[in-house]
Design an enzyme around this catalytic site. Structure first.
Site, PDB file in Angstrom:
ATOM      1  N   SER A  21       0.843  -1.210   0.000  1.00  0.00           N
ATOM      2  CA  SER A  21       0.000   0.000   0.000  1.00  0.00           C
ATOM      3  C   SER A  21       0.874   1.255   0.000  1.00  0.00           C
ATOM      4  O   SER A  21       1.968   1.253   0.572  1.00  0.00           O
ATOM      5  CB  SER A  21      -0.874  -0.033   1.256  1.00  0.00           C
ATOM      6  OG  SER A  21      -1.982   0.817   1.131  1.00  0.00           O
ATOM      7  N   TYR A 178      -7.831  14.368   0.610  1.00  0.00           N
ATOM      8  CA  TYR A 178      -7.028  15.189  -0.305  1.00  0.00           C
ATOM      9  C   TYR A 178      -7.902  15.782  -1.418  1.00  0.00           C
ATOM     10  O   TYR A 178      -9.114  15.636  -1.406  1.00  0.00           O
ATOM     11  CB  TYR A 178      -5.845  14.373  -0.834  1.00  0.00           C
ATOM     12  CG  TYR A 178      -4.871  14.028   0.277  1.00  0.00           C
ATOM     13  CD1 TYR A 178      -4.212  15.034   0.990  1.00  0.00           C
ATOM     14  CD2 TYR A 178      -4.646  12.703   0.657  1.00  0.00           C
ATOM     15  CE1 TYR A 178      -3.338  14.733   2.033  1.00  0.00           C
ATOM     16  CE2 TYR A 178      -3.772  12.394   1.708  1.00  0.00           C
ATOM     17  CZ  TYR A 178      -3.123  13.413   2.383  1.00  0.00           C
ATOM     18  OH  TYR A 178      -2.267  13.123   3.418  1.00  0.00           O
ATOM     19  N   ARG A 226      -7.907   5.291  -5.878  1.00  0.00           N
ATOM     20  CA  ARG A 226      -8.178   5.025  -4.456  1.00  0.00           C
ATOM     21  C   ARG A 226      -9.200   6.045  -3.987  1.00  0.00           C
ATOM     22  O   ARG A 226      -8.995   7.255  -4.151  1.00  0.00           O
ATOM     23  CB  ARG A 226      -6.899   5.140  -3.625  1.00  0.00           C
ATOM     24  CG  ARG A 226      -7.168   5.022  -2.126  1.00  0.00           C
ATOM     25  CD  ARG A 226      -5.909   5.048  -1.269  1.00  0.00           C
ATOM     26  NE  ARG A 226      -5.259   3.750  -1.235  1.00  0.00           N
ATOM     27  CZ  ARG A 226      -4.756   3.189  -0.117  1.00  0.00           C
ATOM     28  NH1 ARG A 226      -4.835   3.797   1.047  1.00  0.00           N
ATOM     29  NH2 ARG A 226      -4.162   2.013  -0.165  1.00  0.00           N
ATOM     30  N   ARG A 322       0.809  -1.228   6.923  1.00  0.00           N
ATOM     31  CA  ARG A 322       1.723  -1.289   8.067  1.00  0.00           C
ATOM     32  C   ARG A 322       2.395  -2.648   8.260  1.00  0.00           C
ATOM     33  O   ARG A 322       3.543  -2.713   8.699  1.00  0.00           O
ATOM     34  CB  ARG A 322       0.995  -0.851   9.336  1.00  0.00           C
ATOM     35  CG  ARG A 322       0.770   0.658   9.379  1.00  0.00           C
ATOM     36  CD  ARG A 322      -0.238   1.042  10.429  1.00  0.00           C
ATOM     37  NE  ARG A 322      -1.564   0.539  10.093  1.00  0.00           N
ATOM     38  CZ  ARG A 322      -2.631   0.675  10.855  1.00  0.00           C
ATOM     39  NH1 ARG A 322      -2.528   1.302  12.008  1.00  0.00           N
ATOM     40  NH2 ARG A 322      -3.798   0.196  10.479  1.00  0.00           N
TER      41      ARG A 322
HETATM   42  C1  LIG Z   1       3.165   5.629   7.358  1.00  0.00           C
HETATM   43  C2  LIG Z   1       1.910   5.632   6.524  1.00  0.00           C
HETATM   44  C3  LIG Z   1       1.841   6.447   5.399  1.00  0.00           C
HETATM   45  C4  LIG Z   1       0.712   6.412   4.564  1.00  0.00           C
HETATM   46  N1  LIG Z   1       0.712   7.120   3.394  1.00  0.00           N
HETATM   47  C5  LIG Z   1      -0.271   6.912   2.488  1.00  0.00           C
HETATM   48  C6  LIG Z   1      -0.174   7.426   1.164  1.00  0.00           C
HETATM   49  O1  LIG Z   1       0.828   8.018   0.770  1.00  0.00           O
HETATM   50  N2  LIG Z   1      -1.220   7.218   0.341  1.00  0.00           N
HETATM   51  C7  LIG Z   1      -2.328   6.501   0.714  1.00  0.00           C
HETATM   52  O2  LIG Z   1      -3.250   6.329  -0.076  1.00  0.00           O
HETATM   53  N3  LIG Z   1      -2.423   5.980   1.951  1.00  0.00           N
HETATM   54  C8  LIG Z   1      -1.413   6.141   2.830  1.00  0.00           C
HETATM   55  N4  LIG Z   1      -1.473   5.535   4.055  1.00  0.00           N
HETATM   56  C9  LIG Z   1      -2.618   4.664   4.349  1.00  0.00           C
HETATM   57  C10 LIG Z   1      -2.272   3.209   4.021  1.00  0.00           C
HETATM   58  O3  LIG Z   1      -1.965   3.043   2.654  1.00  0.00           O
HETATM   59  C11 LIG Z   1      -3.426   2.275   4.410  1.00  0.00           C
HETATM   60  O4  LIG Z   1      -4.571   2.630   3.681  1.00  0.00           O
HETATM   61  C12 LIG Z   1      -3.730   2.324   5.898  1.00  0.00           C
HETATM   62  O5  LIG Z   1      -2.537   2.355   6.667  1.00  0.00           O
HETATM   63  C13 LIG Z   1      -4.550   1.120   6.350  1.00  0.00           C
HETATM   64  O6  LIG Z   1      -3.877  -0.081   6.036  1.00  0.00           O
HETATM   65  P1  LIG Z   1      -3.039  -0.941   7.130  1.00  0.00           P
HETATM   66  O7  LIG Z   1      -3.998  -1.250   8.248  1.00  0.00           O
HETATM   67  O8  LIG Z   1      -2.606  -2.180   6.374  1.00  0.00           O
HETATM   68  O9  LIG Z   1      -1.895  -0.121   7.617  1.00  0.00           O
HETATM   69  C14 LIG Z   1      -0.381   5.591   4.906  1.00  0.00           C
HETATM   70  C15 LIG Z   1      -0.317   4.827   6.079  1.00  0.00           C
HETATM   71  C16 LIG Z   1       0.812   4.814   6.862  1.00  0.00           C
HETATM   72  C17 LIG Z   1       0.854   3.919   8.076  1.00  0.00           C
END
Ligand SMILES: Cc1cc2nc3c(=O)[nH]c(=O)nc-3n(C[C@H](O)[C@H](O)[C@H](O)COP(=O)(O)O)c2cc1C
Length: 352
Positions: A21, A178, A226, A322
């Site tokens: 992701s 955004y 997205r 994550r």
């Molecule tokens: C450090 C970090 C940076 C993130 N940056 C973005 C990003 O640049 N673009 C985006 O669409 N989501 C971003 N997210 C959201 C993640 O892509 C994801 O949708 C969210 O963390 C939930 O998934 P997870 O439970 O597997 O972490 C970010 C999340 C984290 C933890």
């Protein structure tokens, strides 16, 4: 069908259903992805994921959130991305770029410095959005029609650069509060012109951008979007799953190949709404109600859970954020756990 089945989107052939992701690293200077990005994205390609999606990448300097985000509006950035793309390809993985504009959520300090608005001396800029609706204590300036058209042109140019840099796919970041989201959600959009009011008007900025980007990228390249499927706000202004179904139908018609069903961006989501796989239901609903391919994201952390999402047909891709920070080899470990085949880089074979 399972987590390690291939997936074909247009001419893109993914070796498995595991996606890294997009995750902002706040580690760039002048929008240029550097050594950190090469190692961060590269090691996840070594780790076996079928598709890596870059962190949100600004299409213009005023589309950054912080001064340490990445961009793709000049040659130097394009060249640096091309180097990362080459390395990911050498590992047999595919790579997409997430194109983005922060709109009213820009001009912020680095997270290690509290993410408060930047002053002019620190390099801050006037943020603009669909409307003058306060976000995080800042009231943006509403964009003029000319500025909206210019923004769409910036997305087009960034898409052309992404194609030249060798990316396999492009994802438009239209979620998480955004700029695109600031247009389609009535929580923020208070415009009275053709970009505000009805749902049709509020999605217009995104839909027109999709049309323009689709025109300049190769026919065989899939286009992903997205979205925040819901605003997690129970007022009539809050964006709902039903609104996302309407949006997804139009996106599909306009040549979008897959939607990542994320959520939120304007408010904190209450704890009871966040649990393992909490957003899979959105990917499933969009897929069932519109027929578009979807990616599920949010607290997907283990092999059996990820496999179940694919095996049950709830979504087409499993998008892991994550857990990929905790374990760059998530895909290799998942294959081992599920006793399924995955190719391991020859350099690392003696360890697995
Ligand atoms: C450090 C970090 C940076 C993130 N940056 C973005 C990003 O640049 N673009 C985006 O669409 N989501 C971003 N997210 C959201 C993640 O892509 C994801 O949708 C969210 O963390 C939930 O998934 P997870 O439970 O597997 O972490 C970010 C999340 C984290 C933890």
């Amino acid at each position: 069908m399972n987590l390690f089945s291939t997936l074909v989107l247009r001419e893109l052939n993914l070796k498995n259903r595991i996606v890294v992701s997009p995750m902002q690293q706040y580690s760039a200077k002048n929008g240029i992805p550097g050594n950190w990005h090469l190692v961060h994205l590269g090691s996840r390609a070594v780790g076996g994921a079928g598709l890596i999606i870059t962190e949100c990448t600004a299409v213009a300097p005023d589309g950054l959130a912080t001064l340490n985000d990445v961009g793709i509006w000049n040659d130097e950035q394009e060249k640096s991305w091309a180097n990362i793309v080459d390395f990911v390809h050498e590992q047999g993985a595919k790579i997409g770029i997430q194109l983005w504009h922060s709109g009213g959520k820009g001009s912020l300090r680095h997270p290690n410095l509290g993410m408060k608005p930047l002053s002019a001396e620190e390099g801050g800029w006037t943020v603009k959005s669909s409307s003058a609706t306060e976000m995080n204590g800042v009231v943006p300036q509403p964009l003029t029609i000319e500025e909206i058209e210019n923004l769409q042109e910036q997305f087009v140019k960034a898409a052309q650069r992404a194609v030249r840099a060798g990316f396999d796919t492009i994802e438009l970041h239209a979620g998480h509060g955004y700029l695109f989201h600031q247009f389609y959600s009535a929580l923020i959009n208070k415009r009275q012109d053709k970009y505000g009011g009805s749902l049709e008007n509020r999605i217009r900025f995104l839909i027109e951008t999709v049309e323009k980007v689709r025109l300049v990228i190769p026919e065989g390249m899939p286009l992903l979007v997205r979205i925040s499927t819901v605003d997690y706000v129970d007022t009539p202004e809050g964006w709902s799953l039903q609104d996302s179904v309407s949006l997804s139908k139009v996106l599909k018609e306009k040549g979008v190949d897959l939607i990542t069903a994320s959520g939120g961006g304007f408010t904190n989501v209450s704890k009871d709404k966040v649990y393992p796989g909490y957003q899979v239901q959105f990917a499933t609903a969009l897929k069932a109600q519109t027929g578009i391919a979807t990616g599920a994201v949010g607290m997907i952390t283990d092999a059996a859970q990820a496999n179940e999402v694919i095996e049950s047909g709830h979504a087409d891709l499993v998008i892991v954020a994550r857990e990929h920070l905790r374990d760059p080899y998530f895909a290799i470990h998942a294959a081992k756990t599920l006793k399924l085949e995955i190719s391991i880089p020859w350099q690392y074979k003696r360890a697995f």
